[in-house]
Design an enzyme around this catalytic site. Structure first.
Site, mmCIF file in Angstrom:
data_model
loop_
_atom_site.group_PDB
_atom_site.id
_atom_site.type_symbol
_atom_site.label_atom_id
_atom_site.label_comp_id
_atom_site.label_asym_id
_atom_site.label_seq_id
_atom_site.Cartn_x
_atom_site.Cartn_y
_atom_site.Cartn_z
ATOM 1 N N LYS A 167 4.781 3.648 5.131
ATOM 2 C CA LYS A 167 5.466 2.706 4.238
ATOM 3 C C LYS A 167 5.807 3.364 2.894
ATOM 4 O O LYS A 167 6.787 2.996 2.252
ATOM 5 C CB LYS A 167 4.614 1.454 4.026
ATOM 6 C CG LYS A 167 4.494 0.557 5.256
ATOM 7 C CD LYS A 167 5.807 -0.116 5.625
ATOM 8 C CE LYS A 167 5.576 -1.238 6.644
ATOM 9 N NZ LYS A 167 6.832 -1.842 7.133
ATOM 10 N N TYR A 178 0.816 -1.219 0.000
ATOM 11 C CA TYR A 178 0.000 0.000 0.000
ATOM 12 C C TYR A 178 0.850 1.269 0.000
ATOM 13 O O TYR A 178 0.320 2.373 -0.028
ATOM 14 C CB TYR A 178 -1.088 0.000 1.073
ATOM 15 C CG TYR A 178 -0.728 -0.411 2.487
ATOM 16 C CD1 TYR A 178 0.398 0.060 3.124
ATOM 17 C CD2 TYR A 178 -1.597 -1.244 3.203
ATOM 18 C CE1 TYR A 178 0.683 -0.302 4.434
ATOM 19 C CE2 TYR A 178 -1.326 -1.605 4.519
ATOM 20 C CZ TYR A 178 -0.185 -1.135 5.128
ATOM 21 O OH TYR A 178 0.092 -1.482 6.421
HETATM 22 P P1 NAP Z 1 4.746 -8.324 13.905
HETATM 23 O O1 NAP Z 1 4.766 -9.796 14.184
HETATM 24 O O2 NAP Z 1 3.690 -7.480 14.552
HETATM 25 O O3 NAP Z 1 6.180 -7.777 14.241
HETATM 26 C C1 NAP Z 1 6.480 -6.450 14.467
HETATM 27 C C2 NAP Z 1 7.799 -6.461 15.213
HETATM 28 O O4 NAP Z 1 8.244 -5.118 15.354
HETATM 29 C C3 NAP Z 1 7.680 -7.065 16.599
HETATM 30 O O5 NAP Z 1 8.693 -8.040 16.758
HETATM 31 C C4 NAP Z 1 7.911 -5.884 17.531
HETATM 32 O O6 NAP Z 1 8.669 -6.313 18.668
HETATM 33 C C5 NAP Z 1 8.721 -4.948 16.662
HETATM 34 N N1 NAP Z 1 8.513 -3.564 17.041
HETATM 35 C C6 NAP Z 1 7.346 -2.864 17.020
HETATM 36 N N2 NAP Z 1 7.537 -1.623 17.472
HETATM 37 C C7 NAP Z 1 8.871 -1.516 17.764
HETATM 38 C C8 NAP Z 1 9.688 -0.462 18.278
HETATM 39 N N3 NAP Z 1 9.168 0.731 18.590
HETATM 40 N N4 NAP Z 1 11.006 -0.710 18.466
HETATM 41 C C9 NAP Z 1 11.530 -1.931 18.167
HETATM 42 N N5 NAP Z 1 10.809 -2.952 17.678
HETATM 43 C C10 NAP Z 1 9.490 -2.750 17.490
HETATM 44 O O7 NAP Z 1 4.643 -7.990 12.344
HETATM 45 P P2 NAP Z 1 4.916 -8.875 11.043
HETATM 46 O O8 NAP Z 1 3.603 -9.280 10.486
HETATM 47 O O9 NAP Z 1 5.943 -9.908 11.319
HETATM 48 O O10 NAP Z 1 5.489 -7.765 10.060
HETATM 49 C C11 NAP Z 1 6.871 -7.552 9.903
HETATM 50 C C12 NAP Z 1 7.072 -6.533 8.817
HETATM 51 O O11 NAP Z 1 6.446 -6.967 7.610
HETATM 52 C C13 NAP Z 1 6.498 -5.157 9.133
HETATM 53 O O12 NAP Z 1 7.352 -4.164 8.623
HETATM 54 C C14 NAP Z 1 5.164 -5.182 8.395
HETATM 55 O O13 NAP Z 1 4.715 -3.893 8.084
HETATM 56 C C15 NAP Z 1 5.548 -5.954 7.153
HETATM 57 N N6 NAP Z 1 4.430 -6.623 6.462
HETATM 58 C C16 NAP Z 1 3.832 -7.720 6.997
HETATM 59 C C17 NAP Z 1 2.834 -8.380 6.277
HETATM 60 C C18 NAP Z 1 2.202 -9.673 6.784
HETATM 61 O O14 NAP Z 1 1.491 -10.358 6.046
HETATM 62 N N7 NAP Z 1 2.443 -10.091 8.022
HETATM 63 C C19 NAP Z 1 2.407 -7.868 5.049
HETATM 64 C C20 NAP Z 1 3.012 -6.701 4.549
HETATM 65 C C21 NAP Z 1 4.032 -6.096 5.250
HETATM 66 P P3 NAP Z 1 8.458 -5.681 20.151
HETATM 67 O O15 NAP Z 1 6.978 -5.656 20.398
HETATM 68 O O16 NAP Z 1 9.221 -6.625 21.009
HETATM 69 O O17 NAP Z 1 9.080 -4.310 20.102
#
Ligand code: NAP
Length: 294
Positions: A180, A165
């Site tokens: 993003k 997006y």
């Molecule tokens: P997730 O499981 O929610 O992971 C987010 C991670 O970021 C967590 O480990 C969290 O750890 C860390 N985090 C959040 N705020 C932080 C901060 N202020 N400082 C340091 N660490 C922080 O998300 P995910 O689904 O794996 O996504 C990972 C990436 O892929 C993201 O950039 C997301 O936008 C992108 N993405 C995901 C999808 C999907 O299908 N899942 C699709 C498109 C894009 P703590 O809580 O320990 O800080």
């Protein structure tokens, strides 16, 4: 269903390597948010290729999950509590990484924050928090990495994890989509600025990769889609290892001339258009929010 509708083939099984064994031997890789979900999958793939891993995020339980997953591969791992909104905390994380393994040669800016909300209901704090983590935090980490490599005269590779997006906009995700878009744009600027110093900067955009660590908000959003596979042109969602292979390729010696590029791994879902225009359903209705109350 006809033969033409089997969708994209499955990838090789989990555990298969796309790059030679030891591709990242002697290289430290710092993954922000590497304790959960996609970040952990990416961290594990680097570990399987011989890297030393540094996982940086805020919560102890997430760090422990990442540590355990990397240790299972036999690789060395350091976990650092760090909030990427805090530049001093980021510097401390790099200090700790450098002491343990030497300056990381790869930075994966994976940490982000996100939750769906109609734009008119989004509080200024919600907007600020997501932009602060996803956009500002990504820049602060990239800046710290580049300054250290420029001072040391060493090359490095940055991967910013994005979202599609960034191009299309994201109804229900105004904060994250705007952040993003900034992250993707930053890839292009920094790749040009830092190429002369040997630093590659690329983007990696995951499509739909459901995983067990998704927050309740995001999972609730997915649960509103009844059959996830059938909603994808690929007729399936992504397998976590497919993202790991893509990330490790971008940072590998085999992709040294790839910089300023954003690689989308989503089975073409983001280009999907309908032949017929389906009726518009507001974000409020999709989320079951009822009438707007100022
Ligand atoms: P997730 O499981 O929610 O992971 C987010 C991670 O970021 C967590 O480990 C969290 O750890 C860390 N985090 C959040 N705020 C932080 C901060 N202020 N400082 C340091 N660490 C922080 O998300 P995910 O689904 O794996 O996504 C990972 C990436 O892929 C993201 O950039 C997301 O936008 C992108 N993405 C995901 C999808 C999907 O299908 N899942 C699709 C498109 C894009 P703590 O809580 O320990 O800080």
């Amino acid at each position: 269903m006809t033969d033409a509708q089997h969708g994209l083939p499955e990838p090789p099984p989990a555990g298969a390597r796309a790059l030679p064994e030891g591709t990242f031997a002697g290289v430290a890789v710092l993954v922000t948010g590497g304790g959960t979900g996609l970040g952990r999958a990416i961290a594990v793939e680097f570990a399987r290729l011989g890297a030393d891993l540094v996982i940086a995020s805020r919560k102890k339980e997430h760090l422990e999950q990442g540590e355990e997953a990397v240790e299972e591969t036999g690789a060395r791992v350091l976990t650092v509590e760090c909030d990427i909104r805090d530049p001093e905390g980021i510097a401390a994380a790099f200090d700790a990484a450098a002491e343990a393994f030497g300056l990381p040669g790869v930075l994966v800016n994976n940490a982000a924050a996100n939750f769906p909300v109609p734009a008119e209901d989004m509080s200024p704090n919600a907007w600020r928090a997501v932009v602060d983590i996803t956009l500002n935090g990504t820049f602060f980490c990239a800046r710290e990495f580049a300054r250290r490599h420029m001072a040391a005269g060493t090359p490095g590779s940055i991967i910013n994890v994005g979202a599609s997006y960034a191009w299309t906009g994201g109804p229900g995700f105004a904060h994250s989509a705007a952040a993003k878009a900034g992250v993707k744009n930053m890839v292009e600027t920094l790749a040009v600025e830092w190429g002369p110093y040997g630093i590659q900067v690329n983007g990696l955009v995951p499509g739909m990769f459901p995983h067990e660590d998704m927050t309740a908000d995001i999972r609730g959003n997915l649960d509103r889609t009844s059959e996830k596979d059938a909603c994808q042109p690929a007729m399936r969602v992504g397998r976590l290892r497919e993202l790991g292979w893509a990330a490790t390729f971008l940072a590998s010696p085999y992709a040294r001339f790839v910089s300023g590029h954003t690689l989308v791994v989503d089975g073409a879902n983001w280009q999907r258009r309908s032949l017929t225009n389906p009726p518009v359903v507001t974000v409020r209705d999709q989320m079951g929010r009822g009438t707007f109350q100022p």
